[in-house]
Design a protein around this motif. Structure first.
Motif, PDB file in Angstrom:
ATOM      1  N   GLU A 141       0.833  -1.208   0.000  1.00  0.00           N
ATOM      2  CA  GLU A 141       0.000   0.000   0.000  1.00  0.00           C
ATOM      3  C   GLU A 141       0.865   1.254   0.000  1.00  0.00           C
ATOM      4  OE1 GLU A 141      -3.931  -1.755   2.361  1.00  0.00           O
ATOM      5  OE2 GLU A 141      -2.299  -0.797   3.471  1.00  0.00           O
ATOM      6  N   ASN A 142       1.965   1.213   0.732  1.00  0.00           N
ATOM      7  CA  ASN A 142       2.898   2.345   0.717  1.00  0.00           C
ATOM      8  C   ASN A 142       3.496   2.536  -0.670  1.00  0.00           C
ATOM      9  OD1 ASN A 142       3.922   3.818   3.412  1.00  0.00           O
ATOM     10  ND2 ASN A 142       3.091   1.796   3.946  1.00  0.00           N
ATOM     11  N   MET A 143       3.821   1.448  -1.308  1.00  0.00           N
ATOM     12  CA  MET A 143       4.435   1.521  -2.639  1.00  0.00           C
ATOM     13  C   MET A 143       3.441   2.047  -3.678  1.00  0.00           C
ATOM     14  SD  MET A 143       7.626   0.548  -2.471  1.00  0.00           S
ATOM     15  CE  MET A 143       8.053  -0.007  -4.118  1.00  0.00           C
ATOM     16  N   ARG A 144       2.201   1.595  -3.589  1.00  0.00           N
ATOM     17  CA  ARG A 144       1.206   1.981  -4.602  1.00  0.00           C
ATOM     18  C   ARG A 144       0.719   3.422  -4.440  1.00  0.00           C
ATOM     19  NH1 ARG A 144      -0.550  -3.767  -4.074  1.00  0.00           N
ATOM     20  NH2 ARG A 144       0.077  -4.746  -6.059  1.00  0.00           N
ATOM     21  N   MET A 145       1.202   4.128  -3.420  1.00  0.00           N
ATOM     22  CA  MET A 145       0.958   5.570  -3.377  1.00  0.00           C
ATOM     23  C   MET A 145       1.542   6.238  -4.614  1.00  0.00           C
ATOM     24  SD  MET A 145       1.808   6.585   0.573  1.00  0.00           S
ATOM     25  CE  MET A 145       1.786   8.330   0.171  1.00  0.00           C
ATOM     26  N   ARG A 193       2.207   4.624  -7.604  1.00  0.00           N
ATOM     27  CA  ARG A 193       1.554   4.137  -8.831  1.00  0.00           C
ATOM     28  C   ARG A 193       0.479   3.152  -8.425  1.00  0.00           C
ATOM     29  NH1 ARG A 193       5.543   1.663 -12.693  1.00  0.00           N
ATOM     30  NH2 ARG A 193       4.276  -0.192 -12.919  1.00  0.00           N
ATOM     31  N   GLU A 194      -0.758   3.575  -8.522  1.00  0.00           N
ATOM     32  CA  GLU A 194      -1.877   2.833  -7.954  1.00  0.00           C
ATOM     33  C   GLU A 194      -2.049   1.459  -8.573  1.00  0.00           C
ATOM     34  OE1 GLU A 194      -6.561   3.790  -6.794  1.00  0.00           O
ATOM     35  OE2 GLU A 194      -5.443   5.101  -8.137  1.00  0.00           O
ATOM     36  N   ASN A 195      -1.772   1.317  -9.849  1.00  0.00           N
ATOM     37  CA  ASN A 195      -2.015   0.057 -10.549  1.00  0.00           C
ATOM     38  C   ASN A 195      -0.772  -0.815 -10.688  1.00  0.00           C
ATOM     39  OD1 ASN A 195      -0.659   1.689 -12.309  1.00  0.00           O
ATOM     40  ND2 ASN A 195      -1.991   1.301 -14.078  1.00  0.00           N
ATOM     41  N   ALA A 196       0.254  -0.572  -9.894  1.00  0.00           N
ATOM     42  CA  ALA A 196       1.494  -1.351 -10.000  1.00  0.00           C
ATOM     43  C   ALA A 196       1.252  -2.802  -9.616  1.00  0.00           C
ATOM     44  CB  ALA A 196       2.566  -0.736  -9.100  1.00  0.00           C
ATOM     45  N   ALA A 218      12.305   3.234  -2.920  1.00  0.00           N
ATOM     46  CA  ALA A 218      11.685   2.245  -3.808  1.00  0.00           C
ATOM     47  C   ALA A 218      10.352   2.763  -4.342  1.00  0.00           C
ATOM     48  CB  ALA A 218      11.479   0.932  -3.059  1.00  0.00           C
ATOM     49  N   ARG A 219       9.625   3.474  -3.518  1.00  0.00           N
ATOM     50  CA  ARG A 219       8.352   4.049  -3.948  1.00  0.00           C
ATOM     51  C   ARG A 219       8.569   5.042  -5.081  1.00  0.00           C
ATOM     52  NH1 ARG A 219       5.225   6.063   1.068  1.00  0.00           N
ATOM     53  NH2 ARG A 219       6.903   7.591   1.111  1.00  0.00           N
ATOM     54  N   ALA A 220       9.624   5.853  -4.972  1.00  0.00           N
ATOM     55  CA  ALA A 220       9.934   6.809  -6.032  1.00  0.00           C
ATOM     56  C   ALA A 220      10.421   6.087  -7.290  1.00  0.00           C
ATOM     57  CB  ALA A 220      10.993   7.799  -5.543  1.00  0.00           C
ATOM     58  N   VAL A 221      11.167   5.011  -7.106  1.00  0.00           N
ATOM     59  CA  VAL A 221      11.639   4.218  -8.251  1.00  0.00           C
ATOM     60  C   VAL A 221      10.443   3.618  -8.996  1.00  0.00           C
ATOM     61  CG1 VAL A 221      12.863   2.090  -8.889  1.00  0.00           C
ATOM     62  CG2 VAL A 221      13.908   3.714  -7.280  1.00  0.00           C
ATOM     63  N   LEU A 222       9.463   3.125  -8.231  1.00  0.00           N
ATOM     64  CA  LEU A 222       8.276   2.521  -8.837  1.00  0.00           C
ATOM     65  C   LEU A 222       7.514   3.534  -9.699  1.00  0.00           C
ATOM     66  CD1 LEU A 222       6.377   0.021  -8.953  1.00  0.00           C
ATOM     67  CD2 LEU A 222       5.193   0.966  -6.973  1.00  0.00           C
ATOM     68  N   ARG A 223       7.537   4.790  -9.320  1.00  0.00           N
ATOM     69  CA  ARG A 223       6.869   5.837 -10.107  1.00  0.00           C
ATOM     70  C   ARG A 223       7.495   5.950 -11.493  1.00  0.00           C
ATOM     71  NH1 ARG A 223       3.436  10.069  -9.131  1.00  0.00           N
ATOM     72  NH2 ARG A 223       3.780  12.029 -10.239  1.00  0.00           N
ATOM     73  N   ASP A 224       8.812   5.681 -11.577  1.00  0.00           N
ATOM     74  CA  ASP A 224       9.545   5.649 -12.846  1.00  0.00           C
ATOM     75  C   ASP A 224       9.338   6.933 -13.646  1.00  0.00           C
ATOM     76  OD1 ASP A 224      11.269   4.571 -14.700  1.00  0.00           O
ATOM     77  OD2 ASP A 224       9.683   3.546 -15.822  1.00  0.00           O
ATOM     78  N   ALA A 225       9.491   8.068 -12.977  1.00  0.00           N
ATOM     79  CA  ALA A 225       9.372   9.362 -13.646  1.00  0.00           C
ATOM     80  C   ALA A 225      10.717   9.758 -14.260  1.00  0.00           C
ATOM     81  CB  ALA A 225       8.918  10.413 -12.643  1.00  0.00           C
TER      82      ALA A 225
END
Length: 595
Positions: free
Chosen positions: A460-464, A466-469, A516-523
């Motif tokens: 849930e922290n990670m999907r902040m 990117r919701e559909n990850a 990792a959360r910022a990495v997941l956003r992949d901006a």
């Protein structure tokens, strides 16, 4: 729990004085503006409000019909009238039952309307608060914003629906009840009417003292609440210093202070209530004595006497409701004004043409600050005549002591603040450039200072970000941030629960999940604001290398006062004495060796 939002009570007489005062000093127009704003929401539900008014009038009428039927029923039983017994029983029972049903329906309708309008207003206010200009909204404390968002919006929403119906229904009840009593006896009507205004006039003598106690109660309640919140928020610090006993004693001291204020106010209320009750009883006994005289002289029946005594209380209540509209009117205006202050804050800058950059996202972006001046307070610059550039594929470091302006630069890149002079832009190589604003923020991934973990699972922290990850994408991001090594050992992996502020994790682990959360956003652009301060040097270097390897054209900007990774950076800027200065390769190497 002490209610910190409890408002001091305002009497009707005082409220009338306030209205007259505001009319004289020209601020009555502000009250009307506030109410016009409230009515913008009321108009959305005009059909429901009309239905509510109709139900209220019907309920009031049925109550009067039931009372009148009761009068005739008593007269029949006592022998004054022997006809139509069963008709009166049916009328009285039917009207009472009908009034009961309508009254409950009325309460249900009002509750549904209040919930709906409260949700609508809160939704609108929430959208406007989060879109407010960063500098403007930060002039308010979080507690103040929250208090307005909950308490004041609640006051506005309840009165937006009920205020007009209350006026109409109360006036109808007052006029109808007075008319019924006058139909039987004019003197009785005057006696019934006399008690309410007399009590109101007498209350003027206790207004000042009552307000003083209300203010003391509110202030003391606020102080106790502040102590409780700060204590629980800083529980770790209190435990670590071993001062539990000290805080326990402080709590009891606050409790004693609150007890004294409460008991003083209670004693004042007792004396006031006794005095006002004696006055009320005098009026009541006068009315009762007059009824007995009329009954003794055979001018009225037992049923009429019962009707009069019953409706006397109803008339006093209706009169109080009509007069009580004035405090509600003022309180709603105050709350509406407080909410409007937030609603009318300047909005963040939206530049619609920013969307043209999306077509260039795959090739990365350049970040430029050109001849920038900025200060939070006019005349006190944090940044003066400074430049900065970062290209795709670069790691750019911003170094300098704490408090020199590194975080200010990050805020400017995110479009939260704007240069007073110069410009801050995002540019596609061989493409257009756009001023940094809210519409360019989706091109950034940001890891702020401090612990930003919320309660919930790791997923849930990670999907902040990117919701559909997918779970696979979350795991990959955790690996890049060197977080998978400890997450994989947790009983539920990415579905493991975390406490508030990441309770259960070390600071280094919490930072790696945030990265990792910022990495997941992949901006295309990543901003790390002191985001590796809790990592060891080896992990810090590994994380940065992994980020660059994930997307070679990513622009990565790192702020730090611990420049141990400067030899990984293509560009290094030092912030000192309001100036941003690019360091030479030799200066960067020397600084890295010093650390």
């Amino acid at each position: 729990m002490i209610d910190n939002n409890e408002q001091p009570k305002t009497t009707s007489f005082e409220s009338l004085d306030m209205l007259i005062s505001r009319w004289r000093n020209g601020t009555l127009g502000e009250i009307m503006d506030d109410w016009r704003w409230i009515f913008t929401y009321s108009r959305r539900y005009k059909g429901a409000i009309i239905f509510y008014i109709i139900l209220g009038i019907i309920s009031t009428t049925m109550g009067l019909v039931s009372s009148i039927a009761g009068k005739y029923l008593i007269d029949i039983i006592t022998g004054y009238q022997v006809t139509k017994l069963w008709i009166m029983v049916v009328v009285m029972g039917g009207s009472s039952l009908f009034g009961l049903v309508v009254g409950n329906v009325l309460g249900r309708v009002l509750l549904k309307l209040q919930i709906k309008i409260n949700n609508d207003i809160q939704g609108d206010i929430f959208d406007k608060i989060i879109d407010a200009d960063w500098m403007s909204i930060n002039r308010y404390s979080n507690g103040d914003v929250l208090n307005r968002f909950t308490g004041d919006v609640g006051t506005v929403s309840s009165n937006a629906i009920s205020w007009l119906p209350t006026i109409i229904i109360s006036i109808y009840q007052f006029v109808a009840t007075l008319g019924v009593i006058m139909h039987y006896n004019t003197v009785m009507a005057l006696l019934a009417f006399a008690s309410a205004p007399f009590m109101l006039i007498m209350s003027r003598f206790v207004i000042k003292k009552q307000r003083e106690y209300n203010i003391k109660m509110r202030e003391m309640s606020s102080q106790v609440m502040t102590f409780e919140v700060e204590t629980f928020y800083n529980m770790d610090t209190i435990k670590s210093f071993g001062i539990l006993g000290q805080y326990s004693r402080k709590l009891r001291t606050w409790q004693q202070r609150f007890k004294k204020v409460t008991l003083d106010y209670n004693w004042f209320s007792i004396k006031t209530n006794v005095y006002m009750s004696l006055v009320g009883m005098a009026v009541q006994f006068t009315a009762f004595g007059y009824c007995l005289y009329l009954l003794w002289s055979h001018q009225i029946t037992y049923g009429t006497m019962t009707l009069f005594l019953q409706q006397r209380s109803a008339l006093a209540g209706a009169f109080s409701s009509v007069i009580g509209i004035i405090p509600a009117f003022l309180n709603s205006s105050v709350s509406a004004h407080r909410v409007r202050e937030l609603v009318e804050l300047p909005k963040e800058k939206h530049i619609e043409k920013s969307s043209i950059l999306d077509a260039y996202a795959d090739n990365g972006f350049e970040i430029w600050m050109r001849d920038v001046d900025f200060g939070y307070i006019k005349g006190h610059n944090v940044i003066t005549n400074s430049n900065l550039v970062a290209h795709p594929g670069e790691i750019v470091a911003i170094v300098g002591p704490s408090g020199e302006g590194k975080t200010t630069i990050i805020r400017m890149l995110l479009g939260l603040i704007k240069p007073e002079r110069g410009e801050a832009v995002i540019k596609a190589p061989y493409g257009p450039e756009v001023e940094l604003n809210i519409e360019t923020r989706h091109l950034f991934a940001y890891v702020p200072q401090g612990n930003t973990i919320i309660s919930g699972t790791i997923a849930e922290n990670m999907r902040m970000a990117r919701e559909n990850a997918t779970d696979e994408e979350i795991v990959e991001a955790l690996k890049i941030a060197c977080a998978w090594d400890f997450v994989s050992l947790m009983p539920k992996g990415i579905d493991s629960d975390l406490g508030e502020r990441g309770r259960g994790l070390s600071e280094g682990q919490a930072q790696r999940i945030a990265i990792a959360r910022a990495v997941l956003r992949d901006a295309p652009v990543m901003l790390l604001d002191e985001a590796t301060s809790a990592l060891d040097v080896t992990t810090e270097r590994t994380v940065l290398k992994n980020i660059v390897r994930q997307r070679p054209d990513k622009t990565c900007i790192v702020t730090t006062h611990r420049p141990t990774v400067l030899n990984l950076c293509q560009r290094v800027y030092r912030v000192m004495s309001t100036k941003i200065t690019e360091l030479s390769e030799e200066e960067s190497s020397r600084m890295a060796m010093d650390f």
